[in-house]
Design a protein around this motif. Sequence first.
Motif, mmCIF file in Angstrom:
data_model
loop_
_atom_site.group_PDB
_atom_site.id
_atom_site.type_symbol
_atom_site.label_atom_id
_atom_site.label_comp_id
_atom_site.label_asym_id
_atom_site.label_seq_id
_atom_site.Cartn_x
_atom_site.Cartn_y
_atom_site.Cartn_z
ATOM 1 N N GLY A 108 24.678 48.505 -0.803
ATOM 2 C CA GLY A 108 23.701 47.879 -1.673
ATOM 3 C C GLY A 108 22.448 47.453 -0.935
ATOM 4 O O GLY A 108 21.368 47.408 -1.512
ATOM 5 N N SER A 109 22.582 47.138 0.356
ATOM 6 C CA SER A 109 21.421 46.694 1.135
ATOM 7 C C SER A 109 20.565 47.861 1.610
ATOM 8 O O SER A 109 19.473 47.660 2.133
ATOM 9 C CB SER A 109 21.877 45.874 2.333
ATOM 10 N N ALA A 127 30.303 47.178 -4.754
ATOM 11 C CA ALA A 127 29.680 45.938 -5.242
ATOM 12 C C ALA A 127 30.653 45.138 -6.108
ATOM 13 O O ALA A 127 30.729 43.910 -5.989
ATOM 14 C CB ALA A 127 28.409 46.271 -6.025
ATOM 15 N N GLN A 158 24.389 33.821 -4.598
ATOM 16 C CA GLN A 158 23.292 34.752 -4.338
ATOM 17 C C GLN A 158 23.815 36.146 -3.976
ATOM 18 O O GLN A 158 23.249 37.157 -4.409
ATOM 19 C CB GLN A 158 22.392 34.221 -3.230
ATOM 20 N N LYS A 159 24.896 36.190 -3.201
ATOM 21 C CA LYS A 159 25.494 37.486 -2.849
ATOM 22 C C LYS A 159 25.988 38.197 -4.109
ATOM 23 O O LYS A 159 25.778 39.401 -4.279
ATOM 24 C CB LYS A 159 26.638 37.299 -1.852
ATOM 25 N N GLU A 161 24.923 37.738 -7.163
ATOM 26 C CA GLU A 161 23.746 38.131 -7.956
ATOM 27 C C GLU A 161 23.155 39.438 -7.421
ATOM 28 O O GLU A 161 22.802 40.327 -8.196
ATOM 29 C CB GLU A 161 22.691 37.019 -7.955
ATOM 30 N N ARG A 162 23.035 39.537 -6.091
ATOM 31 C CA ARG A 162 22.514 40.780 -5.499
ATOM 32 C C ARG A 162 23.440 41.954 -5.823
ATOM 33 O O ARG A 162 22.970 43.038 -6.176
ATOM 34 C CB ARG A 162 22.356 40.632 -3.979
ATOM 35 N N SER A 163 24.732 41.720 -5.695
ATOM 36 C CA SER A 163 25.700 42.791 -5.994
ATOM 37 C C SER A 163 25.581 43.220 -7.449
ATOM 38 O O SER A 163 25.572 44.420 -7.752
ATOM 39 C CB SER A 163 27.130 42.314 -5.706
ATOM 40 N N TYR A 164 25.480 42.256 -8.350
ATOM 41 C CA TYR A 164 25.384 42.568 -9.779
ATOM 42 C C TYR A 164 24.115 43.366 -10.076
ATOM 43 O O TYR A 164 24.154 44.362 -10.808
ATOM 44 C CB TYR A 164 25.402 41.275 -10.603
ATOM 45 N N ASN A 165 23.007 42.944 -9.488
ATOM 46 C CA ASN A 165 21.725 43.601 -9.760
ATOM 47 C C ASN A 165 21.657 45.021 -9.211
ATOM 48 O O ASN A 165 20.820 45.801 -9.650
ATOM 49 C CB ASN A 165 20.574 42.763 -9.232
ATOM 50 N N LYS A 166 22.519 45.365 -8.265
ATOM 51 C CA LYS A 166 22.523 46.706 -7.685
ATOM 52 C C LYS A 166 23.451 47.666 -8.425
ATOM 53 O O LYS A 166 23.456 48.859 -8.131
ATOM 54 C CB LYS A 166 22.918 46.630 -6.211
#
Length: 189
Positions: A108-109, A127, A158-159, A161-166
Motif C-alpha cells: 500500500g505504501s 490491507a 491512522q494505519k 485509515e490508510r489501509s482502507y483508503n488503498k
Amino acid sequence: MNKIIEDIYNEVKKRCMLPSNAYGTGAWDHHIEVVYKIAHSICNEYGANYDIVCLAALLHDIASVTNKDWTENHHLISAQIAEELLSKYNMSKEDVNLIKKCILNHRGSKLKEKTSPEEICIADADAMAHFYSVPSLLRMVYVEKNMSIDEGADFVLQKLERSYNKLSENGKKIITPQYEASKILLIKK
C-alpha cells in the motif's frame, strides 16, 4: 498445484518460526496466514486465479521474515525469492511472472497500477489483514514502540485509515464493517 501450495505454505511458515525471524511467529499468525486466508476466500469474488492468489499471498512478505534488513525493499526481494522457490516446480513462466507481479504490487505504501484481478486481490487481502489483526497492531504500538494509550490508538487508527483508503471499491465493500468497528474502538470520545 495443491502440492506446490502446500510446499510453499510449509516453507514460509518454517521461515516465520525460525529464531532469526525478527518479527517472531506473529508474522505468520497475525499477518501472512491471515493474508493467505483472506485471499483464498475472496479470489472468486475478484475473478482471480486461485492458485496464483494462494502462492502470491504466501510469498508476499517472505523477504521480511527471512532477513529484517530486507524489509524496506521486501516487495522486490520477495519477488526474487518467489521466483527461486517456484523454479523447482513445473510452472509456466506466465504464472510465475504473475505471482511476482502480485508480490511487487502488493504494498500500500508503494502504490502501483494493478492490472490483473490477482494483483488487486493480493493488495486488498494484505490491507484487509490489518483489520483482522488489530490486537497485533496494538501490541506493536504499546510493547514495541512504547507509545501512550492515546498515541497508540491514534497510530493504529491512522494505519487502518490508510489501509482502507488503498483498497479497491470491492475491498472497501467487504471490509467496511470491520473498519467501522475499529473506529468505534479506537476513537477517543
